[in-house]
Design a protein around this motif. Sequence first.
Motif, PDB file in Angstrom:
ATOM      1  N   ILE A  25       0.982  -1.250   0.427  1.00 53.67           N
ATOM      2  CA  ILE A  25      -0.097  -0.419   0.138  1.00 53.67           C
ATOM      3  C   ILE A  25       0.931   1.093   0.243  1.00 53.67           C
ATOM      4  N   VAL A  26       1.943   0.948   0.193  1.00 51.30           N
ATOM      5  CA  VAL A  26       2.260   2.608   0.777  1.00 51.30           C
ATOM      6  C   VAL A  26       3.513   2.456  -0.102  1.00 51.30           C
ATOM      7  N   LEU A  27       3.730   1.620  -1.153  1.00 47.76           N
ATOM      8  CA  LEU A  27       4.789   1.544  -2.180  1.00 47.76           C
ATOM      9  C   LEU A  27       4.138   2.384  -3.350  1.00 47.76           C
ATOM     10  N   VAL A  28       2.303   1.751  -3.445  1.00 45.50           N
ATOM     11  CA  VAL A  28       1.368   2.185  -4.362  1.00 45.50           C
ATOM     12  C   VAL A  28       1.875   3.974  -3.832  1.00 45.50           C
ATOM     13  N   ALA A  29       1.186   3.791  -2.664  1.00 45.32           N
ATOM     14  CA  ALA A  29       1.124   5.623  -2.476  1.00 45.32           C
ATOM     15  C   ALA A  29       2.426   6.293  -2.503  1.00 45.32           C
ATOM     16  N   THR A  30       3.488   6.200  -2.850  1.00 46.25           N
ATOM     17  CA  THR A  30       4.631   6.830  -3.076  1.00 46.25           C
ATOM     18  C   THR A  30       5.378   7.301  -4.167  1.00 46.25           C
ATOM     19  N   MET A  31       4.328   6.240  -4.612  1.00 46.18           N
ATOM     20  CA  MET A  31       4.772   6.768  -6.049  1.00 46.18           C
ATOM     21  C   MET A  31       4.517   8.582  -6.384  1.00 46.18           C
ATOM     22  N   GLY A  32       3.715   8.612  -5.946  1.00 50.92           N
ATOM     23  CA  GLY A  32       3.194   9.898  -5.868  1.00 50.92           C
ATOM     24  C   GLY A  32       4.308  10.596  -4.782  1.00 50.92           C
ATOM     25  N   ALA A  33       4.844  10.736  -4.675  1.00 44.90           N
ATOM     26  CA  ALA A  33       6.506  10.871  -4.162  1.00 44.90           C
ATOM     27  C   ALA A  33       7.756  11.147  -4.807  1.00 44.90           C
ATOM     28  N   LEU A  34       7.057   9.549  -5.089  1.00 41.84           N
ATOM     29  CA  LEU A  34       8.507   9.578  -6.384  1.00 41.84           C
ATOM     30  C   LEU A  34       8.630  10.181  -7.143  1.00 41.84           C
ATOM     31  N   ALA A  35       7.379  10.532  -7.875  1.00 39.36           N
ATOM     32  CA  ALA A  35       7.419  11.532  -9.268  1.00 39.36           C
ATOM     33  C   ALA A  35       7.294  12.537  -8.372  1.00 39.36           C
ATOM     34  N   PHE A  36       7.111  13.424  -7.471  1.00 37.93           N
ATOM     35  CA  PHE A  36       7.279  14.706  -7.332  1.00 37.93           C
ATOM     36  C   PHE A  36       8.658  15.104  -6.018  1.00 37.93           C
ATOM     37  N   GLY A  37       9.504  13.752  -6.083  1.00 37.76           N
ATOM     38  CA  GLY A  37      11.161  14.327  -6.234  1.00 37.76           C
ATOM     39  C   GLY A  37      11.701  14.565  -7.492  1.00 37.76           C
ATOM     40  N   TYR A  38      11.391  12.735  -8.668  1.00 39.02           N
ATOM     41  CA  TYR A  38      12.065  13.757  -9.768  1.00 39.02           C
ATOM     42  C   TYR A  38      11.860  14.594 -10.529  1.00 39.02           C
ATOM     43  N   ASP A  39      10.599  15.535 -10.831  1.00 35.26           N
ATOM     44  CA  ASP A  39       9.768  16.594 -11.200  1.00 35.26           C
ATOM     45  C   ASP A  39      10.423  17.493 -10.869  1.00 35.26           C
ATOM     46  N   THR A  40      10.717  17.680  -9.153  1.00 34.87           N
ATOM     47  CA  THR A  40      11.833  18.761  -8.520  1.00 34.87           C
ATOM     48  C   THR A  40      13.065  18.869  -8.753  1.00 34.87           C
ATOM     49  N   GLY A  41      13.510  17.959  -9.033  1.00 33.00           N
ATOM     50  CA  GLY A  41      14.972  17.582  -9.265  1.00 33.00           C
ATOM     51  C   GLY A  41      15.759  17.170 -10.245  1.00 33.00           C
ATOM     52  N   ILE A  42      14.697  16.803 -11.966  1.00 33.25           N
ATOM     53  CA  ILE A  42      14.739  16.910 -13.438  1.00 33.25           C
ATOM     54  C   ILE A  42      15.632  18.007 -13.624  1.00 33.25           C
ATOM     55  N   ILE A  43      14.657  19.481 -13.753  1.00 30.74           N
ATOM     56  CA  ILE A  43      14.695  20.634 -14.120  1.00 30.74           C
ATOM     57  C   ILE A  43      16.446  20.732 -13.958  1.00 30.74           C
ATOM     58  N   SER A  44      17.000  20.441 -13.351  1.00 31.73           N
ATOM     59  CA  SER A  44      17.950  21.155 -12.823  1.00 31.73           C
ATOM     60  C   SER A  44      19.276  20.598 -14.236  1.00 31.73           C
ATOM     61  N   GLY A  45      18.766  19.251 -13.950  1.00 32.67           N
ATOM     62  CA  GLY A  45      19.607  19.020 -15.706  1.00 32.67           C
ATOM     63  C   GLY A  45      18.872  18.840 -17.021  1.00 32.67           C
ATOM     64  N   ALA A  46      17.652  19.530 -17.077  1.00 31.80           N
ATOM     65  CA  ALA A  46      16.794  19.665 -17.905  1.00 31.80           C
ATOM     66  C   ALA A  46      17.359  20.716 -18.610  1.00 31.80           C
ATOM     67  N   LEU A  47      16.997  22.120 -18.079  1.00 34.88           N
ATOM     68  CA  LEU A  47      17.933  23.240 -18.305  1.00 34.88           C
ATOM     69  C   LEU A  47      18.689  23.704 -19.572  1.00 34.88           C
ATOM     70  N   PRO A  48      19.616  23.459 -19.169  1.00 31.16           N
ATOM     71  CA  PRO A  48      20.909  23.989 -20.377  1.00 31.16           C
ATOM     72  C   PRO A  48      20.574  23.260 -21.473  1.00 31.16           C
ATOM     73  N   PHE A  49      20.006  22.488 -21.245  1.00 30.69           N
ATOM     74  CA  PHE A  49      18.803  21.784 -22.814  1.00 30.69           C
ATOM     75  C   PHE A  49      18.007  22.776 -23.778  1.00 30.69           C
ATOM     76  N   MET A  50      16.976  23.466 -22.823  1.00 35.03           N
ATOM     77  CA  MET A  50      16.307  24.056 -22.816  1.00 35.03           C
ATOM     78  C   MET A  50      16.370  24.977 -23.466  1.00 35.03           C
ATOM     79  N   THR A  51      17.498  25.736 -23.018  1.00 37.09           N
ATOM     80  CA  THR A  51      18.519  27.409 -23.356  1.00 37.09           C
ATOM     81  C   THR A  51      18.808  27.426 -24.263  1.00 37.09           C
ATOM     82  N   GLN A  52      19.199  25.979 -25.019  1.00 42.69           N
ATOM     83  CA  GLN A  52      19.218  26.372 -26.556  1.00 42.69           C
ATOM     84  C   GLN A  52      18.144  26.636 -27.420  1.00 42.69           C
ATOM     85  N   PRO A  53      18.667  27.323 -28.492  1.00 44.62           N
ATOM     86  CA  PRO A  53      18.096  27.730 -29.321  1.00 44.62           C
ATOM     87  C   PRO A  53      17.372  27.082 -30.732  1.00 44.62           C
ATOM     88  N   LEU A  54      15.655  27.140 -30.595  1.00 40.16           N
ATOM     89  CA  LEU A  54      15.335  26.858 -31.023  1.00 40.16           C
ATOM     90  C   LEU A  54      15.359  25.494 -32.402  1.00 40.16           C
TER      91      LEU A  54
END
Length: 484
Positions: A25-54
């Motif tokens: 039950i806790v494993l299922v519920a904390t998939m939301g927490a895993l997504a929470f952590g991933y979403d807040t952390g991945i932006i630091s790695g994605a931003l340098p590539f997102m700043t590139q020209p179109l």
Amino acid sequence: MPKPSTSSDEKIVSSDTIKQRLFFIVLVATMGALAFGYDTGIISGALPFMTQPLDKGGLNLTPFTEGLVTSALIFGAAVGAFISGFVSDRFGRRITLRTLALIFVLGALGTTLAPNVHIMVVMRFLLGIAVGGGSSTVPVFIAEIAGPRHRAPLVSRNELMIVAGQLTAYIVSALMSVLLHDNHLWRYMLALATIPGLLLFVGTFFVPGSPHWLVAEGRLREAVRIMRKLRRSRKEVRKEINQMREQAKASREGPTTKELLKERWVVRLLLLGIGMGAVAQFTGVNAFMYYTPIILKTTGMGTNASLTATIGNGIVAVIAALIALKAVSHVKRRSMLILGLIAVILMQIALGSVLIFLPKDLTQSYLALACILLFLFFMQMCVAPIYWLLMSELFPMKLRGALTGTAVACQWICNAAVAFAFPPMLSAMGNQTFYVFAAVNLVSLIFVCCCLPETKDKSLEEIETMMRKRYSKEDAVPSTIEKA
């Protein structure tokens, strides 16, 4: 030969079976927490590539739009935490989590496919709604499922999954940047966020509803059926169900929701919850998590080395969260929080002193990194898990979702305030900024010592009764020491 026991107090489920069911039950519920952590952390790695020209696969981000993309999730999280609290009280924790899972998936797909900055900001805000909603709903759901015996370590798994998600994001960013040479690399990084969202959605069809919420809604038979699968004996089931029924009866016969929101003890309890969010965020933890490379580069450390150190942050946070899983079952909430705040203050003073008084060389770089890692260790071991645990157990059943959502929403606002304030403060005040954080945390320490009651080893109903008595008195002055 003696006959088998027919006592109503006989064991109905083995301890191992209960642990397995609660783990799932806790494993299922904390998939939301895993997504929470991933979403807040991945932006630091994605931003340098997102700043590139179109024409090179990026979104041509400027410093202003980069800030918008980053902060949109935080503001969305504040809205999501607030709204989901009322939704979970009305429709139940499980239905709320299922809805949030769909928003997670839609938000992740939206950010992955975003053709321009405007769509990206909107999708990040949508993703933030899911992140914030999960941050307020998951701890409450786990606490209501777990019971007094298992509540502390199981709710603390929520924090473990958050930091595990952040560490996963840091590692994924580093590996993809080395192994994949694609102009749309950042889209692959963001796309992976759909996985925990999908797992959460599917998993909600295989976990039970909250017995506390079911009893409050008058669905007693369903609650009893669930409790018999999650408790060791009929006596344990009967005790908890009776407490839930008494609490539900008192809620029905007592003041309405609107009247309850005006009662002195409820208002004080909400202010305590909001104050605890300020305590957690004004430690400056997000300044360290978001800006560690910037801090280390001021010491002369190279860019690659400072980025690698961010992975060190994630590793330390996971180790600290694992230790916290064991500690919360044996150490009082107040004691852990006070220890954590004292260590945080000392590390901030030490970091400021290292950066101000030592020459800029390798020794300064490593000492600064050591201060940051020790800060994060005590923060993630003693402060963060206790905050989320308190958010799951402080508030009365009738308003638990709404008050938790409101308090967590204010925590997200404090998160945004720290994230926005840190760079200007560091620019204007230099390394004396860390002394300011130490002073703020000294105030937080005094607040915790004077205002926070002890909730360890109490059922949610016992906590509610204690809080009502504690904060209902007109002349109530919180004791500096609350005996368990």
